[in-house]
Design a protein around this motif. Sequence first.
Motif, PDB file in Angstrom:
ATOM      1  N   GLU A 185      -2.029   2.642   0.685  1.00  0.00           N
ATOM      2  CA  GLU A 185      -1.647   2.106  -0.274  1.00  0.00           C
ATOM      3  C   GLU A 185      -0.613   3.608  -0.819  1.00  0.00           C
ATOM      4  OE1 GLU A 185      -3.522   0.380  -4.686  1.00  0.00           O
ATOM      5  OE2 GLU A 185      -3.994   2.259  -4.941  1.00  0.00           O
ATOM      6  N   VAL A 186       0.683   3.477  -1.387  1.00  0.00           N
ATOM      7  CA  VAL A 186       1.296   5.184  -1.405  1.00  0.00           C
ATOM      8  C   VAL A 186       1.290   4.602  -2.076  1.00  0.00           C
ATOM      9  CG1 VAL A 186       2.824   6.610  -0.322  1.00  0.00           C
ATOM     10  CG2 VAL A 186       1.317   5.271   0.949  1.00  0.00           C
ATOM     11  N   LYS A 202       4.395   2.566  -6.472  1.00  0.00           N
ATOM     12  CA  LYS A 202       3.285   1.941  -5.968  1.00  0.00           C
ATOM     13  C   LYS A 202       3.428   1.461  -4.868  1.00  0.00           C
ATOM     14  CE  LYS A 202       0.109  -0.188  -7.851  1.00  0.00           C
ATOM     15  NZ  LYS A 202      -1.218   0.121  -8.120  1.00  0.00           N
ATOM     16  N   VAL A 203       3.477   1.420  -3.545  1.00  0.00           N
ATOM     17  CA  VAL A 203       3.508   0.750  -2.438  1.00  0.00           C
ATOM     18  C   VAL A 203       2.563   0.152  -1.390  1.00  0.00           C
ATOM     19  CG1 VAL A 203       6.307   0.810  -2.697  1.00  0.00           C
ATOM     20  CG2 VAL A 203       4.585   2.683  -1.034  1.00  0.00           C
ATOM     21  N   ARG A 204       2.383  -1.216  -1.283  1.00  0.00           N
ATOM     22  CA  ARG A 204       1.925  -0.844   0.166  1.00  0.00           C
ATOM     23  C   ARG A 204       2.314  -0.922   1.370  1.00  0.00           C
ATOM     24  NH1 ARG A 204      -3.368  -2.086  -1.218  1.00  0.00           N
ATOM     25  NH2 ARG A 204      -4.011  -2.865  -3.268  1.00  0.00           N
ATOM     26  N   VAL A 205       1.638  -0.429   2.528  1.00  0.00           N
ATOM     27  CA  VAL A 205       2.335  -0.253   4.045  1.00  0.00           C
ATOM     28  C   VAL A 205       1.008  -0.606   5.024  1.00  0.00           C
ATOM     29  CG1 VAL A 205       2.801   1.657   5.419  1.00  0.00           C
ATOM     30  CG2 VAL A 205       3.986   1.495   3.374  1.00  0.00           C
ATOM     31  N   ASP A 206       1.523  -1.892   5.846  1.00  0.00           N
ATOM     32  CA  ASP A 206       0.700  -2.701   6.734  1.00  0.00           C
ATOM     33  C   ASP A 206       0.165  -1.630   7.501  1.00  0.00           C
ATOM     34  OD1 ASP A 206       0.268  -4.376   8.932  1.00  0.00           O
ATOM     35  OD2 ASP A 206       0.134  -6.021   7.368  1.00  0.00           O
ATOM     36  N   ALA A 207      -1.578  -1.615   7.478  1.00  0.00           N
ATOM     37  CA  ALA A 207      -1.796  -0.451   8.999  1.00  0.00           C
ATOM     38  C   ALA A 207      -1.440  -1.451  10.870  1.00  0.00           C
ATOM     39  CB  ALA A 207      -3.355  -0.224   8.612  1.00  0.00           C
ATOM     40  N   VAL A 251       6.664  -1.911   4.650  1.00  0.00           N
ATOM     41  CA  VAL A 251       6.552  -1.720   3.160  1.00  0.00           C
ATOM     42  C   VAL A 251       6.398  -3.062   2.641  1.00  0.00           C
ATOM     43  CG1 VAL A 251       7.044  -0.220   1.285  1.00  0.00           C
ATOM     44  CG2 VAL A 251       7.719   0.509   3.145  1.00  0.00           C
ATOM     45  N   GLY A 252       5.588  -3.224   1.725  1.00  0.00           N
ATOM     46  CA  GLY A 252       5.840  -4.482   0.566  1.00  0.00           C
ATOM     47  C   GLY A 252       6.633  -3.592  -0.446  1.00  0.00           C
ATOM     48  N   ALA A 253       6.245  -5.275  -1.635  1.00  0.00           N
ATOM     49  CA  ALA A 253       6.962  -4.720  -2.562  1.00  0.00           C
ATOM     50  C   ALA A 253       6.787  -3.167  -3.405  1.00  0.00           C
ATOM     51  CB  ALA A 253       6.736  -5.603  -3.400  1.00  0.00           C
TER      52      ALA A 253
END
Length: 107
Positions: free
Chosen positions: A71-72, A82-87, A92-94
Amino acid sequence: MQRRYQTALISAVLVAAGGAYAAKDAIKPKAQALAEAKISLVQAVDLAEKATHAKAIEAEFEHDLQGASYEVKLLGGGKRLKVRVDADKGTVGAVQEKAEKTDKDEK
C-alpha cells in the motif's frame, strides 16, 4: 447407540480441527510472504510514483487472503493518493484520492 454418538462426535471434532489447521496454513507468515515477493518495496514505490505522477510519502507491505501487496501513499496535485501494488506481478491498482489536509484542518 452411545458408541455411534461418540464416533460421530470424534469425527466432527477431527473435521473441525483439520479445517482450522488448513486455514492456518492458508496465510503465510508476513515475513515469509515478504521474502517470496517478486517486487521489492523500492520497486513498488517507483511503480506507484510513475503511475500517479506523485511522490510517495509512505509505503507498507500487506499480506492477506487475497495475496501480498504494497500500500503506497503519495502526494501530488494538492491531493493525497493511495494505491496498491501487487507484490508478485507489479500491477498498480486503482488510485484512491483524498483532498490534502491543510493546517486549518488539523486544528
